[in-house]
Design an enzyme around this catalytic site. Structure first.
Site, short mmCIF file in Angstrom:
data_model
loop_
_atom_site.label_atom_id
_atom_site.label_comp_id
_atom_site.label_asym_id
_atom_site.label_seq_id
_atom_site.Cartn_x
_atom_site.Cartn_y
_atom_site.Cartn_z
N GLY A 1 0.77 -1.24 0.00
CA GLY A 1 0.00 0.00 0.00
C GLY A 1 0.79 1.28 0.00
CE LYS B 1 7.55 -3.09 -9.43
NZ LYS B 1 8.55 -2.62 -8.52
CD1 TRP C 1 4.17 3.24 -5.01
CD2 TRP C 1 3.25 3.20 -7.04
NE1 TRP C 1 5.19 3.24 -5.93
CE2 TRP C 1 4.66 3.21 -7.19
CE3 TRP C 1 2.47 3.17 -8.19
CZ2 TRP C 1 5.29 3.20 -8.43
CZ3 TRP C 1 3.10 3.16 -9.45
CH2 TRP C 1 4.50 3.18 -9.56
CG ASP D 1 -3.14 -6.64 -3.86
OD1 ASP D 1 -2.16 -5.98 -4.17
OD2 ASP D 1 -3.14 -7.88 -3.81
CG ASP E 1 -8.28 -11.85 -10.75
OD1 ASP E 1 -7.41 -11.13 -11.27
OD2 ASP E 1 -8.43 -13.05 -10.99
CG ASP F 1 5.32 -0.41 -7.36
OD1 ASP F 1 6.13 -0.52 -8.31
OD2 ASP F 1 5.68 -0.37 -6.17
#
Lengths: 317, 1020
Positions: free
Chosen positions: A53, A162, A55, A79, A95, A122
């Site tokens: 958590g 990312k 970000w 998440d 999901d 990320d």
């Protein structure tokens, strides 16, 4: 290895603990924002693969800053894992490859006209040690993030995620270029020089004509242009490499003295948020009481009783 | 560029008859188990080989078949022919999908096969040969599952199209089971039928990624292995054998035997019994019963990650492959077969007195045991071996000596001579082949209790008593010839001794005492004097060395090996001219208590103890014996037997709980497919830095690779003819990973190796390029005094322990003499300092100087014997003179870190060429004119931005046809050739090495690319 050695080796790890961030990666988003101003005037943002958590923490801090009408700000953290709560953030345990998750995000923001202005991701897999698999899994995670982004992001919105740089990254850049006017690769100063990670900053979302937002599956995709996007040199030239963060600031590869400045004395701080349920947790629990150097732990599931079996008639000393 | 050699991850393995196929990087290799030969079959894929699937189409006369080789998105279909023990392979077709191929399987018609992608799409593919259109592979139907998660592993069960079952595992620890082509929602697209079906089963199976699944329908057993370090056994329950509907999975048991991720688990069937085998990141294999009981745990890949294995049921052999590309064999017959060839027996005590037991025992030879009881009776017994049944029988004890005059303190046996020592007295007996013990000596010879006895050589013995008085007894008459008094301490007696005669007939006696000191004496045979020469203090810690072994007798140097209870093997060197002894090299070994070293066929085996196990270990064979015995503090002995098949057997005896036990175990089989020919000894972790020394003289021409990496080891490897790598030496002086390396040739046959790495450690060693002996000269920790100050003042060590990132050396001759030299070692440090350590010619530190640089330094080079070029994470190139004064010139080469740098200094025109590769994916070049007055002037500069698609981590200049070129590579695995004059670059090849750390081009025009493995190319 002393307790403080990681504090010395990794300045951002230490700063994260001292400034209350859940992970050092918070600085990466802050440094990307310094360069690209992606958080400016954003009121609706989504953090995909948010746990632990850090970000989301950045969003929660920066989006409410200098604002009177706090109710306008909507932040969703998605998440699969559970995550410790954060102020001003709605958590969605789901999901990102599911359409229902996309719909839940849109509904939360208030329908089709109020889509997200920013999607960030990320997420990364635990690396296996085989770079081709790691790079592939990371690219699939990015594609999944892109898929859901095509549903929830408003036209003109931004997307930051990312990537692992490797032999197939050009293909990914080309795929992203289909959906965004400008794609850059960003390397924040807080991301180690030796790390293969970098970030794609995709600005100004514009859904191609005729494209129906969907979950992209490389094999059964109707949108062939995504699959067929090539890593041609023309495409390569369009992707600028941008170093973010003040290079005169802290160097993530450098080891620092614990006394960063003369005035303040160093005190050791524990990490803000420990991993919730790592895969090795169970075995570590078990190894507290016994060693498996020459033997193993056998669990019979019928009765769930734990028995320790030795490798060979191993009588103790 | 032609690939000469590849050492990279080996992930795929397939057994054929008399041969083994493996993938090594992107190559397909064939090993013949008969000839131990390896051939490279194909280098056609760009990706690493991740899977090999085979179908045999043989009949009795001819054998052949087809294979599918796949990696990432690529797939290659090949056919093979097997006649007269020769395999020939032919590529049929090659194609690429748009998604990762997870697994492949042939259908009954071998022209049809299935591919499963990582997003659960099954493709039915038809191979067709046509004279007009050539060979082709065509997708004839496609089916996807309702679950779209990315798969980490999968297993296709079944050969018939209608009855396929897919088992797959994802990152969330879910086991997904479904049957393709059984669904109802289908659509036709051109000529391909596409369907989507629902999952039959979604079973939460592990806490973490599932890395492998195996299913065996003979036992209805399923196994899964995972990130969570376990193997899990499942019973698959079906309503009928023909139907997969109403499937039920019952978890039976879990086994936790590995300490890292378990990458592969498979079920094996041995005579109708199910076993499972797992291999892991921790380099170990575990063999499990079907109820998850551990039967064997063994390290089999020398520390490398194990990716995969196959089991050959005919020879009961496991073949494993791992991250160093090695294919290694392990015979597990004695584990899974009931007729075990390990025998153990307890020796009967029947004819001893009540409460009498054997206190000490040794082998006289492999069939006779001699012992001493707690009542001081000397006894012996015969050991009868019944080879076919692997059983042993021990006869009853025979009493040799009724004499109970003294209590035995030392009991040693060698060459059929039995030595019994006690208070003042020594008894020596010789065993005659007739079963008679002849008394050689029996008398009081010291004033106190004898504490140690050592066999030196022919009829030479050394004894030492509780006061540290030693007697050297020699000759037919067994007279004490030399008297030695050891230094006074708590337990002043010897632990081992060695008598050495040098080539010029100097006699030395080397002893170790219980303080851990090694003491060298000179024996003067004429005067009968024993003179003290030299001591190495505390070499093997407390308790001293357990043995000495003469390794090599040179004219001026004598090399001796020693070991002790500190888990290391030492090489000592006696210099005959100076009469001194020095510690030459230290090799850590995975045996904590080393007791003996024995040599077979030029392999050195160490015997000793690890925890409560007796072990036999060698560098080449790893652990060949592990016997639980309870630990090393007991009386034990061994003997080695060789049978007709040249199989070596180890017999071990030890006393535990007052009982004598005898074990017999196969040591190793030299005629079996040994690893000697095939195994490379490359770094088990990433290789960070390498230097090539080319030897080109009249005798020989060879490339010597000196490399270092994350496994904390410096390796010296020779590139042999026929492109094989052969390890010549290893250096284990570093305690953390090594990043910096500088090789400096000081004599035609001698180089100095300067190395640096984690924990602020700088090491210097000398390598002889002829004998490949390495002498450790120095291990130096930077900034030590300052850090000690810290410790006194604060509870925390405030200053960081720096990492050395790169180094270079300037060697200077003093007083115009070639002998009188000094070394200036320049070090890039992660704490943001550039350091210089000034050494004398004998490596004494003169001074350590630090310059605050401001960022983490990454690259350093010296040139013109006077200047230093550096680069760091700030992307800038800076210059210093040898006094560490910065020169007023800075070149901005990159936006962020400089990951690679090479320089070329042309002393003809005083021009310095610099090329760098950056984290920003670009290659940057500058040339600088170095003027007479020391002023630097930039001549030219350019940047190539788009030559790589990821960070550039390797660059090197090379002159070719009088033109300056450079080669560059990076994480995109492309190798670029850059024409410096024209400022152009072109991709010349792709390498299979991932995470590239650098490249080296030697004068032999070979290009060495290293990182996760090494690949060698021959430049045109």
């Amino acid at each position: 290895m002393g307790k403080t050695s990681k504090d010395k080796r990794d300045i951002y790890y230490r700063l994260a603990k001292e400034e209350g961030w859940r992970a050092r990666s918070a600085f990466k988003l802050l440094q990307i924002d310094e360069k690209f101003h992606i958080l400016k005037d954003v009121t609706r943002a989504v953090d995909l693969c948010a746990a632990p958590g850090s970000w989301t923490q950045v969003l929660s801090k920066r989006l409410y800053e200098n604002r009177t009408n706090n109710e306008e700000v909507k932040i969703i953290a998605v998440d699969l894992q559970a995550m410790a709560p954060l102020p001003g953030v709605t958590q969605l345990q789901g999901d990102i490859t599911k359409l229902s998750t996309a719909q839940a995000i849109i509904d939360h923001f208030g329908g089709e006209s109020q889509k997200a202005q920013l999607v960030i991701c990320d997420g990364a897999p635990d690396v296996t040690g085989l770079h081709d698999i790691d790079e592939y899994i990371q690219s699939q995670l990015l594609l999944a993030a892109l898929s859901i982004t095509t549903h929830v992001l408003m036209t003109g919105g931004n997307f930051v995620a990312k990537i692992f740089r490797g032999k197939d990254t050009n293909l990914l850049y080309s795929q992203l270029r289909i959906f965004f006017e400008k794609v850059s690769i960003a390397k924040p100063a807080s991301s180690r020089n030796s790390s293969i990670e970098a970030f794609v900053v995709c600005q100004n979302y514009r859904c191609p004509d005729g494209y129906i937002p969907q979950m992209i599956n490389p094999m059964i995709d109707d949108v062939q242009m995504i699959v067929n996007a090539t890593d041609s040199s023309v495409n390569q030239k369009l992707i600028p490499f941008v170093v973010c963060g003040d290079l005169r600031g802290f160097d993530s590869d450098m080891s620092y003295s614990l006394n960063l400045n003369e005035d303040s004395e160093y005190t050791y701080k524990e990490v803000v948020q420990k991993p919730i349920s790592p895969a090795y947790k169970e075995i570590l629990e078990k190894l507290k009481n016994c060693s498996i150097k020459h033997s193993a732990i056998t669990i019979k599931h019928e009765d769930e009783a734990v028995t320790t079996e030795s490798a060979s008639n191993d009588d103790s000393k | 560029m032609e690939t000469v050699l590849t050492i990279a991850d080996s992930i795929a393995i397939k057994l054929l008859r008399g041969a083994i196929l493996t993938g090594v990087g992107n190559e397909l290799h064939l090993y013949s188990s008969k000839t131990c030969n390896r051939t490279v079959l194909a280098q056609r894929l760009r990706a690493k080989v991740h899977g090999i699937t085979e179908v045999s189409l043989g009949n009795i006369e001819t054998e052949g078949g087809k294979i599918i080789v796949h990696g990432e998105k690529e797939c290659m279909l090949m056919e093979y022919d097997y006649t007269d023990n020769e395999y020939t392979f032919r590529e049929l077709n090659r194609f690429q999908l748009s998604d990762w191929i997870s697994s492949a399987s042939f259908l009954q018609d071998s022209n049809e096969f299935m591919l499963l992608t990582a997003h659960s799409v099954v493709l039915r593919i038809l191979y067709e040969e046509s004279k007009d259109r050539g060979n082709s592979c065509r997708i004839i139907s496609m089916c996807s599952s309702s679950d779209k998660s990315t798969l980490y592993c999968s297993h296709i069960h079944g050969r018939s199209f209608d009855d396929l079952v897919i088992f797959a595992g994802n990152a969330f620890g879910e086991l997904l089971i479904w049957q393709p082509f059984k669904g109802n929602s289908s659509s036709h697209k051109i000529d391909c039928k596409t369907t989507q079906v629902e999952l039959m089963c979604r079973q939460p199976a592990h806490n973490g990624v599932i890395f492998s699944i195996d299913y065996n329908d003979e036992f209805d057993l399923l196994t899964t292995t995972s990130d969570d370090r376990s193997i899990r056994f499942w019973k698959v329950e079906r309503k009928t054998n023909h139907s997969w509907s109403e499937l039920k999975l019952n978890v039976l048991a879990s086994g936790y035997g590995h300490i890292a991720r378990v990458f592969k688990g498979k079920i094996i069937n041995c005579d109708g019994t199910a076993f499972a085998v797992t291999v892991s990141e921790d380099s170990h294999t575990c063999i499990w019963s079907s109820s998850a009981e551990l039967l064997l745990k063994k390290r089999i890949q020398f520390g490398a990650v194990i990716w995969n294995f196959e089991y050959d049921s005919e020879t009961n052999t496991l073949y494993s492959v791992g991250s160093t590309g090695n294919l290694l064999a392990l015979n597990i017959e004695n584990i899974i077969k009931s007729n075990t060839n390990t025998t153990s027996s307890m020796v009967a005590m029947s004819n001893l007195e009540p409460k009498e037991y054997v206190a000490k025992a040794k082998f006289i030879d492999h069939s006779i045991i001699v012992g001493i009881t707690n009542k001081n009776r000397l006894i012996y017994s015969f050991l009868h071996n019944n080879e076919p049944k692997f059983t042993q029988k021990v006869g009853s004890w025979q009493i040799i000596d009724q004499h109970k005059a003294f209590k035995c303190t030392v009991f040693e046996v060698q060459d059929k001579i039995v030595a019994i020592c006690g208070y003042k007295r020594l008894t020596l007996l010789k065993y005659n082949s007739t079963g008679v013990f002849k008394k050689l000596f029996d008398d009081n010879i010291t004033d106190g209790v004898i504490r140690s006895f050592h066999f030196l050589d022919n009829n030479d013995f050394l004894i030492s008593d509780e006061d540290g008085k030693c007697l050297l007894i020699e000759g037919e008459d067994l007279k004490a010839r030399f008297y030695i008094s050891l230094p006074h301490c708590k337990e002043p007696w010897t632990t081992s001794a060695l008598r050495i005669k040098s080539k010029n007939s100097k006699e030395y006696l080397l002893i170790s005492n219980r303080m851990g000191n090694i003491i060298l004496f000179r024996l003067n045979c004429v005067s009968g004097e024993c003179n003290y020469l030299h001591t190495i203090r505390q070499l093997h810690g407390a308790l001293g060395a357990t043995f000495f072994r003469l390794q090599e007798l040179q004219n001026d140097n004598i090399f001796v090996q020693s070991a002790g209870h500190d888990g290391s093997l030492r090489l000592l060197c006696i210099n005959v001219d100076s009469d001194t002894i020095s510690a030459y090299q230290r090799t850590p070994v995975p045996v904590t208590w080393v007791e003996h070293l024995i040599v077979f066929e030029n392999y050195e085996f160490l015997l000793g103890f690890n925890d409560n196990h007796f072990v036999v270990w060698s560098q080449e064979h790893d652990f060949s014996v592990q016997i639980p015995c309870g630990g090393g503090h007991r009386c034990w002995h061994y003997s080695i037997i060789s049978d007709d098949n040249n199989t070596k057997w180890l017999q071990l005896l030890f006393i535990k709980n007052k009982q004598l036990r005898v074990y017999k175990q196969k040591l190793f089989n030299l005629t079996a497919l040994t690893t000697k020919q095939l195994r490379n000894q490359w770094h088990t972790r990433s290789c960070n830095i390498m230097s090539v020394v080319e030897i080109n003289n009249t005798e020989t021409s060879a490339s010597i690779l000196i490399s270092a990496g994350d496994d904390n080891v410096i390796k010296v490897t020779k590139l042999m003819p026929r492109n094989r790598l052969s390890q010549c030496a290893e250096l284990h002086s570093h305690i953390s990973n090594i990043r910096a390396l500088k090789v400096l040739q000081v004599k035609p046959n001698k180089v100095l190796i300067f190395s640096g790495g984690g924990r602020a450690q700088l090491c210097i060693a000398q390598l002889n390029l002829k004998s490949f002996r390495i002498q450790e000269l120095l291990s130096y920790t930077l900034n030590k005094t300052e850090r000690n100050k810290d410790e006194r003042l604060n509870s925390y060590k405030i200053n960081p322990e720096t990492r050395i990132m790169a180094c270079d050396v300037i060697k200077r001759n003093l007083n115009h003499s070639l002998e009188d030299v000094e070394y200036l070692v320049f070090l890039c440090c992660s704490d943001g300092f550039l350091r210089k350590v000034h050494f004398t010619g004998t490596f004494e530190v003169v001074a350590e100087v630090a310059f605050h640089y401001g960022c983490c330094l990454l690259q350093i080079r010296t040139f013109g014997n006077a200047y230093v070029v550096t680069a760091g994470t700030d992307g800038k190139i800076r210059f210093f003179n040898s006094n560490m004064s910065e020169l007023p010139i800075i070149l901005a080469h990159h936006g962020s870190g400089v990951n690679a740098m090479d320089i070329f200094y042309d002393s003809n025109d005083n021009c310095l060429h610099i090329i760098t590769g950056g984290d920003d994916q670009s290659v940057s070049y500058s040339s600088i004119l170095v003027q007479e007055n020391g002023v630097f002037q930039i001549k030219s500069k350019f940047e190539l931005e788009n030559v790589h698609s990821a960070q550039v981590t390797a660059v090197q200049f090379i002159f070719y046809h009088k033109t300056l070129y450079a080669y560059s590579s990076g994480l995109d695995q492309n190798i670029n050739k850059i024409n410096v004059q024209k400022q152009t670059a072109s991709i010349i090849c792709h390498t299979t090495i991932s995470d590239i750390k650098g490249l080296c081009i030697g004068s032999s025009k070979r290009c060495f690319i290293y990182g996760c493995g090494i690949q060698i190319f021959q430049l045109e």
